[in-house]
Design an enzyme around this catalytic site. Structure first.
Site, short mmCIF file in Angstrom:
data_model
loop_
_atom_site.label_atom_id
_atom_site.label_comp_id
_atom_site.label_asym_id
_atom_site.label_seq_id
_atom_site.Cartn_x
_atom_site.Cartn_y
_atom_site.Cartn_z
CG ASP A 112 -1.81 1.22 1.34
OD1 ASP A 112 -2.62 1.34 0.31
OD2 ASP A 112 -1.61 2.11 2.03
CE1 TYR A 129 0.10 7.64 3.22
CE2 TYR A 129 0.97 5.60 2.30
CZ TYR A 129 -0.04 6.34 2.98
OH TYR A 129 -1.25 5.62 3.33
CE LYS A 144 -3.89 4.92 0.62
NZ LYS A 144 -2.51 4.64 0.54
CG HIS A 189 -4.47 9.78 0.56
ND1 HIS A 189 -3.12 9.82 0.36
CD2 HIS A 189 -4.85 9.30 1.72
CE1 HIS A 189 -2.67 9.35 1.42
NE2 HIS A 189 -3.69 9.07 2.34
#
Length: 312
Positions: free
Chosen positions: A45, A50, A78, A112
């Site tokens: 994932d 990030y 995402k 997201h």
């Protein structure tokens, strides 16, 4: 149990256990991803937000070079809030993730959060206004973002599309307008935040749940909670294993993250929970709800009510 799979509404299979990369740093997350895939994990994932997909991509390439097959691994990313304002912008965000990850396609691309932020703001991921608040485009609808994701499917860059952090209210806004029903809703989920309303609604609509933050947080009180410890002792495993197994027993894919080899292996040890075990954990959730002690650990400062019934 770690090899258990679920079927998405697309017909594709998704593993019950995914390796998480949130907050993973540089060489640590590179090594962790490579180690995880070489030791039994079948899903990873990721997210543009990030800011570590370059390192994750290096870990993927290392694993693939060792003999792990890309076709055997379910990889998600995402679309972040600053990439939601148009089909072109959504595709640009996905292209950036594909390039960083070193992939030709993603098995799943999700929205997201259902909120758009200024793509021309003062930061690529977290643009702010002069007063320090997030630079949000309040006139943009998450339904339009979904329409952009539907168009992405035709490019072959995503095999499936889904949402993340969607409440029942937001799903009810979205579903009447979809051509493609979301394959997945990724939400924070654990016994101190069961989100049963959303889980049940998604099940009814054929939307698979992916559970993130299954431990709540580092040092979470759930590790010491008497009902969790009781089930762990009965099964002869750690409280962490029970918290991961809880989600799988509910029919959800669960995301486990660690950069420590021994913990990465330990998180593979999903066990079967019977009705009595689940009742013990569900009673714990109900007791927390009665006392007003349900706990959400992930709630970014958007200043928006996303419709979660338990946002504390």
């Amino acid at each position: 149990m770690a090899n258990k799979i679920f079927k998405l509404n697309t017909g594709a299979e998704i593993p019950a256990l995914a390796f998480g990369t949130w907050q993973g740093e540089g060489d640590k997350v590179k090594a962790a991803v490579s180690y995880a895939l070489q030791n039994g994990y079948k899903a990873v994932d990721c997210a543009y937000c990030y800011a570590n997909e370059d390192a994750v991509g290096e870990g993927l390439r290392e694993a693939f070079a060792s003999g792990v097959k890309r076709s055997d691994i379910f990889i998600t990313t995402k679309v972040w809030c600053t990439y939601q304002t148009s089909p072109e912008r959504v595709e640009e965000g996905v292209d950036k993730s594909l390039k960083s990850l070193g992939l030709d396609y993603l098995d799943l691309v999700m929205i997201h959060w259902p909120v758009a932020m200024n793509p021309e703001g003062n930061h690529d991921r977290f643009p702010t206004l002069p007063d320090g608040k997030r630079d949000i485009i309040h006139g943009h609808s998450h339904i339009d973002t979904w329409k952009s994701l539907e168009k992405l499917l035709a490019t072959g860059k995503a095999k499936a599309i889904g949402v993340s952090n969607y409440s029942k209210r937001y799903l009810e806004q979205l579903l009447p307008h979809v051509t493609v029903t979301p394959a997945v809703n990724q939400i924070e989920n654990h016994p101190s935040l069961p989100q049963q309303e959303i889980v049940d609604f998604c099940k009814e609509k054929g939307i698979h749940i992916m559970a993130y933050s299954p431990f709540g947080s580092t040092g979470s009180p759930m590790f010491k909670a008497e009902p969790v410890v009781k089930v762990a002792e009965k099964k002869g495993v750690s409280p962490g294993t029970i918290l991961l197994s809880y989600n799988v027993a509910r029919g959800s894919t669960v995301i486990a993250k660690s950069v420590t080899p021994e913990r990465i292996l330990q998180n593979l040890q999903i066990v079967d929970l019977d009705e009595e075990d689940l009742k013990t954990l569900n009673d714990y959730s109900d007791e927390l709800a009665k006392k007003g002690e349900l706990k959400r650990y992930v709630y970014p400062p958007f200043g928006i009510d996303f419709g979660f019934p338990d946002k504390s």
